[in-house]
Design a protein around this motif. Sequence first.
Motif, PDB file in Angstrom:
ATOM      1  N   ALA A  28       0.810  -1.217   0.000  1.00  0.00           N
ATOM      2  CA  ALA A  28       0.000   0.000   0.000  1.00  0.00           C
ATOM      3  C   ALA A  28       0.844   1.267   0.000  1.00  0.00           C
ATOM      4  O   ALA A  28       0.392   2.327   0.430  1.00  0.00           O
ATOM      5  CB  ALA A  28      -0.939   0.002   1.206  1.00  0.00           C
ATOM      6  N   SER A  29       2.083   1.194  -0.492  1.00  0.00           N
ATOM      7  CA  SER A  29       2.921   2.384  -0.574  1.00  0.00           C
ATOM      8  C   SER A  29       3.752   2.330  -1.840  1.00  0.00           C
ATOM      9  O   SER A  29       3.831   1.295  -2.507  1.00  0.00           O
ATOM     10  CB  SER A  29       3.833   2.493   0.656  1.00  0.00           C
ATOM     11  N   LEU A  30       4.350   3.449  -2.192  1.00  0.00           N
ATOM     12  CA  LEU A  30       5.259   3.447  -3.334  1.00  0.00           C
ATOM     13  C   LEU A  30       6.677   3.268  -2.817  1.00  0.00           C
ATOM     14  O   LEU A  30       7.019   3.676  -1.706  1.00  0.00           O
ATOM     15  CB  LEU A  30       5.125   4.729  -4.162  1.00  0.00           C
ATOM     16  N   PHE A  31       7.502   2.640  -3.635  1.00  0.00           N
ATOM     17  CA  PHE A  31       8.885   2.317  -3.276  1.00  0.00           C
ATOM     18  C   PHE A  31       9.792   2.890  -4.355  1.00  0.00           C
ATOM     19  O   PHE A  31       9.671   2.535  -5.521  1.00  0.00           O
ATOM     20  CB  PHE A  31       9.033   0.792  -3.195  1.00  0.00           C
ATOM     21  N   TYR A  32      10.690   3.786  -3.960  1.00  0.00           N
ATOM     22  CA  TYR A  32      11.570   4.433  -4.932  1.00  0.00           C
ATOM     23  C   TYR A  32      12.670   3.479  -5.396  1.00  0.00           C
ATOM     24  O   TYR A  32      13.421   2.949  -4.581  1.00  0.00           O
ATOM     25  CB  TYR A  32      12.214   5.679  -4.328  1.00  0.00           C
ATOM     26  N   LEU A  33      12.758   3.287  -6.709  1.00  0.00           N
ATOM     27  CA  LEU A  33      13.849   2.505  -7.287  1.00  0.00           C
ATOM     28  C   LEU A  33      15.066   3.361  -7.570  1.00  0.00           C
ATOM     29  O   LEU A  33      16.204   2.911  -7.441  1.00  0.00           O
ATOM     30  CB  LEU A  33      13.400   1.852  -8.591  1.00  0.00           C
ATOM     31  N   LEU A  34      14.831   4.596  -7.980  1.00  0.00           N
ATOM     32  CA  LEU A  34      15.961   5.479  -8.281  1.00  0.00           C
ATOM     33  C   LEU A  34      15.508   6.921  -8.291  1.00  0.00           C
ATOM     34  O   LEU A  34      14.329   7.225  -8.422  1.00  0.00           O
ATOM     35  CB  LEU A  34      16.602   5.110  -9.621  1.00  0.00           C
TER      36      LEU A  34
ATOM     37  N   PHE B  45      17.310  10.953  -9.523  1.00  0.00           N
ATOM     38  CA  PHE B  45      18.428  11.787  -9.936  1.00  0.00           C
ATOM     39  C   PHE B  45      18.080  13.235  -9.627  1.00  0.00           C
ATOM     40  O   PHE B  45      16.935  13.664  -9.820  1.00  0.00           O
ATOM     41  CB  PHE B  45      18.716  11.627 -11.430  1.00  0.00           C
ATOM     42  N   GLU B  46      19.056  13.980  -9.156  1.00  0.00           N
ATOM     43  CA  GLU B  46      18.840  15.371  -8.802  1.00  0.00           C
ATOM     44  C   GLU B  46      19.180  16.280  -9.980  1.00  0.00           C
ATOM     45  O   GLU B  46      20.199  16.085 -10.642  1.00  0.00           O
ATOM     46  CB  GLU B  46      19.729  15.766  -7.618  1.00  0.00           C
ATOM     47  N   GLY B  47      18.320  17.249 -10.234  1.00  0.00           N
ATOM     48  CA  GLY B  47      18.634  18.303 -11.189  1.00  0.00           C
ATOM     49  C   GLY B  47      19.256  19.479 -10.458  1.00  0.00           C
ATOM     50  O   GLY B  47      19.166  19.571  -9.232  1.00  0.00           O
ATOM     51  N   ARG B  48      19.847  20.377 -11.187  1.00  0.00           N
ATOM     52  CA  ARG B  48      20.553  21.502 -10.555  1.00  0.00           C
ATOM     53  C   ARG B  48      19.598  22.404  -9.775  1.00  0.00           C
ATOM     54  O   ARG B  48      20.028  23.118  -8.862  1.00  0.00           O
ATOM     55  CB  ARG B  48      21.302  22.311 -11.610  1.00  0.00           C
ATOM     56  N   GLN B  49      18.296  22.398 -10.125  1.00  0.00           N
ATOM     57  CA  GLN B  49      17.329  23.233  -9.418  1.00  0.00           C
ATOM     58  C   GLN B  49      16.580  22.473  -8.325  1.00  0.00           C
ATOM     59  O   GLN B  49      15.713  23.043  -7.669  1.00  0.00           O
ATOM     60  CB  GLN B  49      16.307  23.799 -10.415  1.00  0.00           C
ATOM     61  N   ALA B  50      16.904  21.193  -8.146  1.00  0.00           N
ATOM     62  CA  ALA B  50      16.178  20.388  -7.165  1.00  0.00           C
ATOM     63  C   ALA B  50      17.137  19.487  -6.377  1.00  0.00           C
ATOM     64  O   ALA B  50      16.998  18.262  -6.379  1.00  0.00           O
ATOM     65  CB  ALA B  50      15.109  19.552  -7.868  1.00  0.00           C
ATOM     66  N   PRO B  51      18.110  20.088  -5.686  1.00  0.00           N
ATOM     67  CA  PRO B  51      19.070  19.265  -4.930  1.00  0.00           C
ATOM     68  C   PRO B  51      18.431  18.628  -3.701  1.00  0.00           C
ATOM     69  O   PRO B  51      17.457  19.142  -3.147  1.00  0.00           O
ATOM     70  CB  PRO B  51      20.142  20.289  -4.520  1.00  0.00           C
ATOM     71  N   ARG B  52      18.969  17.488  -3.286  1.00  0.00           N
ATOM     72  CA  ARG B  52      18.532  16.816  -2.066  1.00  0.00           C
ATOM     73  C   ARG B  52      19.759  16.448  -1.238  1.00  0.00           C
ATOM     74  O   ARG B  52      20.829  16.196  -1.782  1.00  0.00           O
ATOM     75  CB  ARG B  52      17.742  15.541  -2.380  1.00  0.00           C
ATOM     76  N   ALA B  53      19.557  16.391   0.074  1.00  0.00           N
ATOM     77  CA  ALA B  53      20.659  16.034   0.967  1.00  0.00           C
ATOM     78  C   ALA B  53      20.645  14.552   1.306  1.00  0.00           C
ATOM     79  O   ALA B  53      21.410  14.109   2.158  1.00  0.00           O
ATOM     80  CB  ALA B  53      20.568  16.863   2.252  1.00  0.00           C
ATOM     81  N   PHE B  54      19.760  13.791   0.662  1.00  0.00           N
ATOM     82  CA  PHE B  54      19.642  12.363   0.969  1.00  0.00           C
ATOM     83  C   PHE B  54      19.228  11.598  -0.276  1.00  0.00           C
ATOM     84  O   PHE B  54      18.745  12.183  -1.254  1.00  0.00           O
ATOM     85  CB  PHE B  54      18.633  12.134   2.096  1.00  0.00           C
ATOM     86  N   VAL B  55      19.409  10.280  -0.238  1.00  0.00           N
ATOM     87  CA  VAL B  55      19.053   9.410  -1.357  1.00  0.00           C
ATOM     88  C   VAL B  55      17.629   8.902  -1.178  1.00  0.00           C
ATOM     89  O   VAL B  55      17.260   8.439  -0.098  1.00  0.00           O
ATOM     90  CB  VAL B  55      20.029   8.218  -1.439  1.00  0.00           C
ATOM     91  N   LEU B  56      16.812   8.973  -2.224  1.00  0.00           N
ATOM     92  CA  LEU B  56      15.430   8.503  -2.138  1.00  0.00           C
ATOM     93  C   LEU B  56      15.298   7.001  -2.371  1.00  0.00           C
ATOM     94  O   LEU B  56      14.359   6.385  -1.864  1.00  0.00           O
ATOM     95  CB  LEU B  56      14.561   9.229  -3.174  1.00  0.00           C
ATOM     96  N   ALA B  57      16.204   6.416  -3.132  1.00  0.00           N
ATOM     97  CA  ALA B  57      16.092   4.992  -3.474  1.00  0.00           C
ATOM     98  C   ALA B  57      15.954   4.151  -2.213  1.00  0.00           C
ATOM     99  O   ALA B  57      16.718   4.286  -1.265  1.00  0.00           O
ATOM    100  CB  ALA B  57      17.301   4.544  -4.274  1.00  0.00           C
ATOM    101  N   GLY B  58      14.935   3.280  -2.212  1.00  0.00           N
ATOM    102  CA  GLY B  58      14.685   2.419  -1.074  1.00  0.00           C
ATOM    103  C   GLY B  58      13.692   2.976  -0.079  1.00  0.00           C
ATOM    104  O   GLY B  58      13.201   2.251   0.791  1.00  0.00           O
ATOM    105  N   GLN B  59      13.367   4.272  -0.198  1.00  0.00           N
ATOM    106  CA  GLN B  59      12.395   4.866   0.712  1.00  0.00           C
ATOM    107  C   GLN B  59      10.974   4.671   0.178  1.00  0.00           C
ATOM    108  O   GLN B  59      10.766   4.351  -0.987  1.00  0.00           O
ATOM    109  CB  GLN B  59      12.691   6.346   0.916  1.00  0.00           C
ATOM    110  N   ARG B  60      10.013   4.876   1.053  1.00  0.00           N
ATOM    111  CA  ARG B  60       8.597   4.704   0.710  1.00  0.00           C
ATOM    112  C   ARG B  60       7.843   6.006   0.943  1.00  0.00           C
ATOM    113  O   ARG B  60       8.240   6.823   1.771  1.00  0.00           O
ATOM    114  CB  ARG B  60       7.965   3.585   1.541  1.00  0.00           C
ATOM    115  N   ASN B  61       6.746   6.152   0.220  1.00  0.00           N
ATOM    116  CA  ASN B  61       5.834   7.273   0.423  1.00  0.00           C
ATOM    117  C   ASN B  61       4.408   6.806   0.159  1.00  0.00           C
ATOM    118  O   ASN B  61       4.197   5.764  -0.485  1.00  0.00           O
ATOM    119  CB  ASN B  61       6.200   8.446  -0.501  1.00  0.00           C
ATOM    120  N   PRO B  62       3.427   7.570   0.625  1.00  0.00           N
ATOM    121  CA  PRO B  62       2.029   7.166   0.410  1.00  0.00           C
ATOM    122  C   PRO B  62       1.615   7.270  -1.046  1.00  0.00           C
ATOM    123  O   PRO B  62       2.103   8.125  -1.785  1.00  0.00           O
ATOM    124  CB  PRO B  62       1.243   8.149   1.290  1.00  0.00           C
ATOM    125  N   LEU B  63       0.710   6.403  -1.451  1.00  0.00           N
ATOM    126  CA  LEU B  63       0.229   6.405  -2.829  1.00  0.00           C
ATOM    127  C   LEU B  63      -0.714   7.567  -3.108  1.00  0.00           C
ATOM    128  O   LEU B  63      -0.644   8.187  -4.174  1.00  0.00           O
ATOM    129  CB  LEU B  63      -0.482   5.082  -3.126  1.00  0.00           C
TER     130      LEU B  63
END
Length: 268
Positions: free
Chosen positions: A112-118, A120-138
């Motif tokens: 019942a959740s989404l699972f990030y496979l991969l 990539f960050e664009g120059r206008q959307a940097p992140r301080a962490f890796v999303l792969a392997g994390q989950r979020n609500p559908l």
Amino acid sequence: MASDAGSNQSVERALTVLRVFTAGRAELRVSDVAKLADLGLSTASRLLATLEAAGFVDRDPVSGLYRLGLDTVSLGGAVLNSHPVHREARQIAQNLAAELGLGVNVAVRRDASLFYLLNFEGRQAPRAFVLAGQRNPLHATGLGKSLLTGLTAAERRALLPADRLVSYTPRTITTHADLDAEIERTVTRGYGCELEELALGRACVAAPIRDSSGGVVAALSVSGPLSAIDLQRREAELSRAVIEACDSISIGLGYVGPAHHVPMEQVR
């Protein structure tokens, strides 16, 4: 049989200990692990020592805190490299992030959740962490709603009972009637948008990915802060780019187009 049962229980407990580290805090005391895994202190300590010897957790020699070991990266890399969606999507997603300057994410549905496979960050959307392997609500994400287009309304309700449609911001969809309408718009247009439904100040455009059976097996999104994604001005550009990327990945997975398969709603 008793020996097998004991071995199975030890494996299950060890996996529970590893999962504790994926739930939030990066470094934990033995007592933290014992509490979160619902284990006795001595059992938690013994399992951590075994996992440390195997390279799956590391212990800081100064603080005594435990964190996941680098050998888990080897396992994760092997899993991703063998996943067909990851193989087909990786280069396409990387190129898209560089082209648009936004984050590009690919996810699959896990229960019942989404699972990030991969991602990539664009120059206008940097992140301080890796999303792969994390989950979020559908229900609160563009990726999730794209994944839900592969289910009937009845299947969506069975998967996400009303009490699971949790509100994250004032914009989050919290009723099945509204979710049905949003998914219908996604199906009709071929893409969906999410505007501050999961986190304030962020938006995305997403579309489903299909395999050779015609079923929805994954989804891809472009995302970023409102100032960068600028849906009012860029929605047509971004939706076209997302659909083209999803089409390319789908073709790589063997999808041959809607004329060659029966829609899942008709099958049911």
